[in-house]
Design an enzyme around this catalytic site. Structure first.
Site, PDB file in Angstrom:
ATOM      1  N   ASP A  26     -49.558  16.540  -4.687  1.00 14.08           N
ATOM      2  CA  ASP A  26     -50.621  15.726  -5.269  1.00 14.08           C
ATOM      3  C   ASP A  26     -50.614  14.283  -4.795  1.00 14.08           C
ATOM      4  O   ASP A  26     -51.671  13.669  -4.671  1.00 14.08           O
ATOM      5  CB  ASP A  26     -50.560  15.786  -6.801  1.00 14.08           C
ATOM      6  CG  ASP A  26     -51.258  17.012  -7.354  1.00 14.08           C
ATOM      7  OD1 ASP A  26     -52.058  17.612  -6.618  1.00 14.08           O
ATOM      8  OD2 ASP A  26     -51.006  17.370  -8.506  1.00 14.08           O
ATOM      9  N   ASP A  59     -44.670  10.395 -18.561  1.00  8.89           N
ATOM     10  CA  ASP A  59     -44.563   9.716 -17.272  1.00  8.89           C
ATOM     11  C   ASP A  59     -45.582   8.598 -17.126  1.00  8.89           C
ATOM     12  O   ASP A  59     -45.224   7.451 -16.824  1.00  8.89           O
ATOM     13  CB  ASP A  59     -44.733  10.724 -16.128  1.00  8.89           C
ATOM     14  CG  ASP A  59     -43.490  11.566 -15.916  1.00  8.89           C
ATOM     15  OD1 ASP A  59     -42.833  11.911 -16.912  1.00  8.89           O
ATOM     16  OD2 ASP A  59     -43.180  11.886 -14.756  1.00  8.89           O
ATOM     17  N   ARG A 116     -58.727  17.734  -7.241  1.00  5.89           N
ATOM     18  CA  ARG A 116     -58.286  16.408  -6.812  1.00  5.89           C
ATOM     19  C   ARG A 116     -59.373  15.540  -6.172  1.00  5.89           C
ATOM     20  O   ARG A 116     -59.419  14.331  -6.428  1.00  5.89           O
ATOM     21  CB  ARG A 116     -57.076  16.516  -5.876  1.00  5.89           C
ATOM     22  CG  ARG A 116     -55.808  17.094  -6.528  1.00  5.89           C
ATOM     23  CD  ARG A 116     -55.619  16.633  -7.943  1.00  5.89           C
ATOM     24  NE  ARG A 116     -54.350  17.037  -8.547  1.00  5.89           N
ATOM     25  CZ  ARG A 116     -54.186  17.256  -9.830  1.00  5.89           C
ATOM     26  NH1 ARG A 116     -55.213  17.168 -10.659  1.00  5.89           N
ATOM     27  NH2 ARG A 116     -53.004  17.583 -10.305  1.00  5.89           N
TER      28      ARG A 116
END
Length: 415
Positions: free
Chosen positions: A124, A16, A95
């Site tokens: 996310d 990706d 994160r």
């Protein structure tokens, strides 16, 4: 010719983000790749080489392991953070440090925008972007998987593979593992693919970090965790022959023990922030032990009412804030100050055991906090406690219950 506008891309080296890298270059941007080392098993140098080969101007690799543990994992242990009673927030915890480091790279390189490969249905994208905007309010975010021109062009994995082939992007994609994974020091998550059917049992070869509990060693493994103000400060293991005091080494050593014994696997259907439900499988070996040991020590040293307030208010809300990506917010700052205040007395040690997928507590002690009094609690001696005082206590507590009982008797309703 004017200089290209620069974009800082969160890059993993996978299909990706490799395609997104090429796509951004095709759009006329200069791309700075950013990779965060939060403890995942990754060949960072090979991924960097790949990024540069595809056309990235630079590729940064930032080691964030220490701050990940000390700034995110330890406060999560202090407040026993857990989402929907099961999930220990392994992805969510990583994160904030990733987003902060990416913004710092973007600022250093003069990037006008940051980009990521998060899907338009997941958590996310929210976590990263809310962090980006809090850290640099003027930043622009390019999220290809939310742009119609991108997701209409790449409707599936085969489209990405075709694009990679046409663009000369080397890929090692395979269909042998039909699910997506996210790994860091605290955990590994698995979702999508065959796991989207909530009634499909995860295949045994999916689990990456932990031994199958049924195949774990027949001998248990014991260790002792020492806490100061709710933070793990020392680990003693291997029959007392070894010890660690460095935060990262403590975490890694507990992780290794828990992994050997298959501790920390869960399989849940959770509620995403954006409103969708999703099925996720998680391995959180070391953090499972650390949290359970911390909870146990609090039972020995923490005041009842303080603990109740913390459990009802801090634990729930801090976990929710982490899950929803609001770490860089005024409410998170406030809650973290409360967490710290609640942990002044959480000093002591817990002896625990990993065995066949379970962590269990063997004992605990504290040299400084004396809320527990063996003599006072004993059934074999009176001590300073006067049993007759309980009569008055029960009488006062029973006042309203007697009134309630009389009322129910008058109505003939059975309780």
């Amino acid at each position: 010719m004017s200089e290209k506008q620069k974009v800082c891309l969160a890059y993993s080296g996978g299909l990706d983000t490799s395609c997104i890298l090429r796509y951004l270059i095709d759009q006329g941007y200069g791309v700075i790749c950013f990779m965060a080392d939060v403890g995942q098993e990754e060949d960072f140098e090979a991924a960097k080489e790949k990024a540069l080969k595809i056309g990235a101007e630079k590729c940064y690799i930032e080691d964030l392991r220490k701050e990940f543990i000390e700034e995110l994992c330890w406060p999560a242990v202090q407040c026993n953070a857990i989402y929907e009673n099961v999930y220990l927030l392994g992805t969510s915890l990583a994160r904030p440090v990733i987003a902060r480091a990416q913004i710092e790279v973007a600022q250093k390189e003069g990037c006008f925008a940051v980009s990521h490969g998060c899907t338009g249905k997941g958590n996310d994208q929210v976590r990263f972007e809310l962090a980006f905007y809090a850290l640099q309010p003027t930043i622009k975010v390019i999220a290809p998987w939310r742009e119609p021109v991108f997701y209409n062009r790449f409707k599936g994995r085969q489209d990405l593979l075709d694009y990679a082939e046409q663009s000369g992007i080397p890929v090692t994609s395979t269909k042998s593992k039909p699910w997506s994974m996210d790994e860091n020091l605290a955990h590994c998550s698995y979702e999508a693919g065959i796991l989207e059917d909530p009634n499909i049992t995860p295949p045994q070869d999916m689990w990456k970090l932990t031994v199958d509990p049924a195949s774990a060693p027949d001998a248990p493994e014991d260790f002792t965790l020492h806490f100061k103000e709710g933070i793990p400060v020392k680990l003693e293991y291997d029959g007392g022959k070894k010890s660690e005091t460095d935060a990262t080494k403590i975490f890694l050593a507990v992780n290794a023990i828990a992994r050997r014994h298959g501790v920390g696997r869960i399989d849940i259907v959770e509620n995403r922030f954006i409103g969708l439900k999703s099925r996720g499988c998680y391995e959180t070996p070391g953090l499972t032990c650390l949290r359970m040991a911390h909870i146990d020590l609090e039972g020995l040293v923490m005041d009842r009412e303080v603990r109740a307030l913390r459990d009802q208010f801090l634990t729930f809300n801090y976990a929710k804030i982490l899950y929803n990506g609001l770490y860089f917010s005024p409410e998170a700052r406030f809650l973290l100050q409360c967490v710290k205040a609640s942990q002044d007395v959480v000093n002591g040690a817990v002896r625990g055991r990993c065995y066949k997928g379970q962590y269990s507590v063997l004992g605990r002690w504290s040299d400084t906090e004396k809320l527990y009094d063996m003599s006072e609690s004993s059934m074999d001696e009176i001590g300073d406690f006067k049993p007759e005082d309980t009569t008055g206590f029960i009488s006062v507590q029973a006042i309203r219950l007697k009134k309630y009982g009389r009322k129910m008797a008058e109505t003939g309703e059975r309780m």
